[in-house]
Design an enzyme around this catalytic site. Structure first.
Site: not given
Ligand code: SDX
Length: 431
Positions: A308, A365
Site C-alpha cells: 500500500h 483488495d
Molecule cells: C488501493 O491510496 C489508497 O488509499 C488506495 C486504496 C484506497 O482505498 O483508495 O487503499 C485502494 O489502491 C489499494 C492498493 C491496491 N493495489 C494493489 O494491491 C496492487 C499491488 N500493490 C502494489 O502495486 C503497490 O504496493 C502499491 C501500488 C499499492 C503501492 O506502491 P508503492 O508504495 O509505490 O510501492 P512501490 O511500488 O514503490 O514498491 C516498493 C517495493 C518495491 O520493491 P523494491 O524496488 O524495493 O525492491 O515493494 C515492492 C516493489 O517491487 N512491492 C511489491 C508489491 N508492492 C510493492 N512486490 C510484490 N508484490 C507487491 N504487491
C-alpha cells in the site's frame, strides 16, 4: 513542537510555518517557498506532500488506523451500515433518525435512470469494460441534470443535497444496468427498497421473478461497500479534488475519479487479486511458486492485494473483510477454494522477509473479491462495486473543494528535463 521550519539554501535562510493536524500530523507550509527562494520541492507521486486540509478521514499508515470523521473503521463496520456511513462522511456527523430517513428517501427518489439516458447503452458494445461505461455514464449526468451541474460552485452547492444523493443512487443503478447490459438482460425498475436490497434487485431480479433478499447477503454488501467509503487522499479522491478545483461540477469530477480508480494499481486490484488466485488454483499451486515469482519485484508478478502506498502495517479494512469472508461464506452455505489459497498466501508472505522488510501487508483488495464472488458479483464488476462504495468519499472531497473560499486550482510544478532552447529548422533542411 516547532512553530517554524528553517530552510537554508545557499546563503539564504527562510522560515516556513509548521502546520499541525488534529492527530498531531505535521507539515511544513511551503506555499511561499518558490516566491521566496525560486526553489520548489520535488516529490514524485506526492507521497510526502499534503495537497489540502481535510476533515473527512484520518489515516495512520504506520499504525494501521483509519477513522471517518473521528469514528474508527472497526466501530463503523461493527455498528453502522453503508448509507449511514455515507451520510457521516459527506455531512460530518452521524445522522439522527430523521436525517437518516430523509437521506434514504432522497436516495430512493433518485434511484431511476431516465429512459433517454438508458439509450446511451445502445452505443456500448456488450464487452465494453464496465468502468469505461460507468465513467462516461456518470459524466453524462451533468448533461441530463444541468441545473445541478452549472460549474458555478455557489449554485451547485445550493443543490448539493440532491446532487450528492443522486450521484450515489444513480451510480448504484447504473452499476446494475452495466452488469445487465454486458449480459444482454433487460433493465429493471428500482423498487421502494433499502439501498443495498434495491441494488441486488436491479442486478439479479428476473422480469417475472423478483430477487428475494437474503439478510446475510444484504448485510455483507453493506459491510463491503462501507469498507470502501473513503480513504484520505488516495489516487481517485485526489483526482476528484484536482478536477473539482477547476470549478467543475460534482458529476464531472466523479467521472474523473472513476477513471483513476479503474487502474490496476488502485481500484482494479480487487479484480487482479481474483485473477491471481484463480491462476494459482488452476496451476495447482498452493501459492508457494507464486510467492517466489512475486519476489522478483517485477510489476507483472506482484502479489496483488498486497502493499500500500500509505499503510506500512496491516490495512485495517483487510482485517475486517478477511474475517467477514469466512462468516459470509458460512452463512451462505458456500465454500471457495480461492479463500484457502488467499489464506496460504497471506500466511506465507507475512513470514517472508521480502514482504516483511518492505512492509507489504494485505490491503483492502486482498479479500474483498472473495465476498463479491460469494454475492454472485462477477469479477469484471468488482471495480464498479469499489466505485459505488467510494462514491461518498469522492462526494465529500468535492464538497470540501467547492466550499473552500480560499480554494485554489490544483496546479503542480515540475522539473523540466527536455531539450534546452534550440532554433526551428525548416523541414527541407532536416535531411
Ligand atoms: C488501493 O491510496 C489508497 O488509499 C488506495 C486504496 C484506497 O482505498 O483508495 O487503499 C485502494 O489502491 C489499494 C492498493 C491496491 N493495489 C494493489 O494491491 C496492487 C499491488 N500493490 C502494489 O502495486 C503497490 O504496493 C502499491 C501500488 C499499492 C503501492 O506502491 P508503492 O508504495 O509505490 O510501492 P512501490 O511500488 O514503490 O514498491 C516498493 C517495493 C518495491 O520493491 P523494491 O524496488 O524495493 O525492491 O515493494 C515492492 C516493489 O517491487 N512491492 C511489491 C508489491 N508492492 C510493492 N512486490 C510484490 N508484490 C507487491 N504487491
Amino acid at each position: 513542537m516547532p512553530k517554524n521550519a528553517l530552510i537554508k539554501i545557499d546563503d539564504k535562510e527562510i522560515s516556513c510555518p509548521v502546520m499541525v493536524g488534529t492527530e498531531g500530523e505535521k507539515a511544513i507550509d511551503a506555499r511561499n517557498l518558490r516566491k521566496d527562494t525560486g526553489y520548489i520541492f520535488y516529490d514524485q507521486g506526492y507521497g510526502n506532500t499534503g495537497s489540502c486540509e481535510s476533515a473527512i478521514t484520518f489515516l495512520d499508515g504506520d499504525n494501521g488506523i483509519l477513522r471517518h470523521r473521528g469514528y474508527s473503521i472497526d466501530q463503523l463496520a461493527g455498528q453502522s451500515e453503508f448509507v449511514e456511513t455515507a451520510y457521516l462522511i459527506i455531512y460530518g456527523e452521524l445522522p439522527t433518525m430523521k436525517q437518516r430517513k430523509a437521506f434514504g428517501d432522497l436516495l430512493r427518489q433518485n434511484a431511476h435512470v431516465e429512459t433517454q439516458m438508458q439509450r446511451l447503452f445502445d452505443g456500448y458494445p456488450k464487452d465494453t469494460p464496465p468502468m469505461v461505461m460507468l465513467a462516461s455514464l456518470v459524466a453524462s449526468l451533468a448533461g441530463y441534470y444541468p441545473d445541478l451541474a452549472t460549474n458555478n460552485f455557489e449554485k451547485d452547492l445550493g443543490q448539493f443535497d440532491l446532487s450528492a444523493a443522486m450521484a450515489i443512487s444513480k451510480i448504484r443503478t447504473l452499476g446494475a444496468m452495466i452488469y445487465r447490459h454486458t449480459r444482454g438482460l433487460p433493465f429493471l425498475h428500482p423498487k421502494d427498497l433499502p439501498f443495498c436490497d434495491n441494488f441486488l434487485h436491479l442486478m439479479f431480479s428476473e422480469p417475472y421473478h423478483d430477487y428475494v433478499s437474503i439478510p446475510e447477503v444484504t448485510s455483507a454488501l453493506n459491510l463491503i461497500l462501507l469498507m470502501h467509503a473513503d480513504h484520505e487522499q488516495n489516487c481517485s479522491s485526489a483526482t476528484v479534488r484536482m478536477v473539482g478545483s477547476s470549478g467543475v461540477n460534482l458529476f464531472t469530477s466523479l467521472a474523473a475519479g472513476i477513471g483513476a480508480l479503474s487502474g490496476p494499481l488502485h481500484g482494479g486490484a480487487n479484480a487482479a487479486v481474483m485473477h491471481m488466485l484463480q491462476s494459482i488454483h488452476d496451476e495447482h499451486d498452493d501459492g508457494t511458486r507464486f510467492i517466489s515469482a512475486a519476489k522478483d519485484g517485477s510489476k507483472s508478478h506482484r502479489l496483488m492485494g498486497f502493499g500500500h502506498a500509505v499503510y506500512r502495517n496491516f490495512d485495517p479494512r483487510a482485517k475486517v473483510i478477511g474475517e467477514a469472508c469466512g462468516v459470509v461464506l458460512k452463512k451462505l452455505g458456500k465454500s471457495d477454494p480461492l479463500l484457502d489459497i488467499a489464506h496460504n498466501l497471506e500466511q506465507a508472505a507475512l513470514k517472508d522477509d521480502y514482504f516483511v522488510s518492505r512492509k507489504l501487508y494485505p490491503n483492502v483488495d486482498f479479500y474483498s473479491g472473495i465476498i463479491f464472488r460469494a454475492l454472485g458479483i462477477p469479477i469484471n464488476m468488482f471495480t464498479v462495486m469499489f466505485a459505488l462504495g467510494r462514491s461518498p468519499g469522492w462526494i465529500a472531497n468535492w464538497r470540501e473543494v467547492a466550499s473552500n473560499p480560499k480554494g485554489r486550482i490544483y496546479r503542480p510544478r515540475q522539473i523540466y528535463v527536455g531539450p534546452a532552447r534550440r532554433d526551428y529548422v525548416p523541414i527541407a533542411q532536416r535531411g
